[in-house]
Design a protein around this motif. Structure first.
Motif, PDB file in Angstrom:
ATOM      1  N   THR A  23      23.737  -5.196  28.917  1.00 41.00           N
ATOM      2  CA  THR A  23      24.398  -6.160  29.793  1.00 41.00           C
ATOM      3  C   THR A  23      24.055  -7.562  29.315  1.00 41.00           C
ATOM      4  O   THR A  23      22.878  -7.911  29.214  1.00 41.00           O
ATOM      5  CB  THR A  23      23.955  -5.996  31.254  1.00 41.00           C
ATOM      6  OG1 THR A  23      24.307  -4.688  31.715  1.00 41.00           O
ATOM      7  CG2 THR A  23      24.638  -7.030  32.145  1.00 41.00           C
ATOM      8  N   GLN A  77      22.766  -1.868  38.143  1.00 43.55           N
ATOM      9  CA  GLN A  77      21.929  -1.596  36.974  1.00 43.55           C
ATOM     10  C   GLN A  77      21.820  -0.107  36.691  1.00 43.55           C
ATOM     11  O   GLN A  77      21.937   0.336  35.545  1.00 43.55           O
ATOM     12  CB  GLN A  77      20.532  -2.179  37.179  1.00 43.55           C
ATOM     13  CG  GLN A  77      20.405  -3.648  36.815  1.00 43.55           C
ATOM     14  CD  GLN A  77      18.970  -4.124  36.909  1.00 43.55           C
ATOM     15  OE1 GLN A  77      18.278  -3.857  37.882  1.00 43.55           O
ATOM     16  NE2 GLN A  77      18.522  -4.840  35.896  1.00 43.55           N
ATOM     17  N   LEU A 105      19.602  -9.122  36.163  1.00 41.49           N
ATOM     18  CA  LEU A 105      20.555  -8.060  35.841  1.00 41.49           C
ATOM     19  C   LEU A 105      20.763  -7.862  34.346  1.00 41.49           C
ATOM     20  O   LEU A 105      20.998  -6.749  33.882  1.00 41.49           O
ATOM     21  CB  LEU A 105      21.902  -8.354  36.508  1.00 41.49           C
ATOM     22  CG  LEU A 105      22.975  -7.277  36.445  1.00 41.49           C
ATOM     23  CD1 LEU A 105      22.468  -5.980  37.058  1.00 41.49           C
ATOM     24  CD2 LEU A 105      24.233  -7.746  37.173  1.00 41.49           C
TER      25      LEU A 105
END
Length: 314
Positions: free
Chosen positions: A29, A175, A198
């Motif tokens: 991410t 997540q 995150l």
């Protein structure tokens, strides 16, 4: 892997994206972090196929998808506004993508109900959108985005309208689900705390360019410029360096500094003292204060500086 190659975009005479190249690995991410108006959402729109750049390419899984329409890019998007279909109940919203891909309605609804159970919305499958709270709507949006097993997940300020407790809960949910999918994910946010919590890596944008890219720890330990340091929340930023909290040395043996301002806080206090290179801002915890005379405006505080701990940039 998602790969952006020299992406540039202009509207009239304004350059919105200026030669951006970026990679996002499968299972990673990456947060596009920066103030409003710096090109974050425009870059996300280019990746989604909603905007066409004047130059550059978007590759996904080793394939150039630059010319593909959004519906052919095998991606899922989550927005701040949730973008639910108001005439459909929660389960029908989640099932929509599966039905569009040819799945029978009954099977799509069965999977949608299971997905809603997975995000804590058991028993809410038949609820109309207007009957759902903001947090529940966001959970529906999360289930809808991930149920289609996308090759890429795009997140545009998805948590900015939520309270702190609910935001943290949803980020934890997201997540876990992104880790299970093992696909690239690109997050747009102006909130550095959200990005650091995150994302595996952040790309800081200003003026349509990536100023710095790295893990949250890397950018905090070595900001690339004074602008980046200020944006990341450093208080003591000079033209060529920043003074991190760890550089301050308190207590006996240190020079006495005039206390210019004291702001009590629940966890301690914020103190401004006259430093060697201008005012110094210190955030003192209750533990640090326990070993010192409580600072008073107009008084003095013993504060030194460890020059070796300064954060320098070129």
């Amino acid at each position: 892997m998602l790969e952006l190659r020299d992406v540039s975009l202009s509207f009239a005479a304004k350059t919105v994206l200026d030669g951006i190249s970026l990679q996002v690995a499968s299972g990673e991410t990456v947060a596009l972090l920066g103030p409003s108006g710096e090109g974050k959402s425009s870059l996300l729109a280019v990746v989604a196929g909603l905007l066409s750049p004047q130059r550059g390419q978007v590759w996904l899984g080793g394939r150039d998808i630059s010319a593909l329409p959004p519906e052919a890019r095998q991606l899922a998007m989550m927005f701040q506004q949730h973008a639910l279909f108001p005439h459909l109940d929660a389960a029908a919203n989640v099932a929509f993508g599966l039905e569009q891909r040819g799945m029978a309605r009954a099977e799509a609804r069965r999977r949608a109900c299971a997905a809603l159970d997975g995000v804590g919305l058991a028993g809410r499958a038949t609820a109309a959108c207007h009957q759902l709270s903001g947090g529940e709507q966001q959970r529906v949006a999360l289930a809808r985005a991930l149920i289609v097993a996308p090759a890429l997940v795009l997140l545009d300020e998805p948590f900015s309208s939520l309270d702190t407790h609910l935001k943290q809960q949803l980020m934890d949910d997201l997540q876990q689900r992104l880790a299970a999918l093992a696909v690239p994910a690109l997050l747009v946010t102006h909130d550095r705390h959200e990005a650091f919590a995150l994302a595996d890596r952040v790309a800081i944008l200003q003026g349509g360019r990536v100023l710095q890219s790295g893990s949250p720890a890397e950018v905090l330990q070595a900001p690339a410029s004074a602008w980046v340091a200020r944006f990341l929340g450093f208080d003591n930023v000079r033209p060529r360096y920043a003074i991190p909290p760890a550089a301050f040395v308190l207590g006996a043996g240190q020079p006495l500094r005039a206390v210019l301002q004291v702001e009590p806080r629940v966890e301690g206090c914020r103190v401004v003292v006259a430093g060697d290179d201008g005012d110094w801002v210190l955030s003192l915890s209750a533990r640090e204060l326990a070993g010192l005379p409580y600072p008073r405006r107009g008084g003095q505080l013993a504060v030194g500086l460890d020059a070796g701990a300064l954060l320098h940039w070129a």
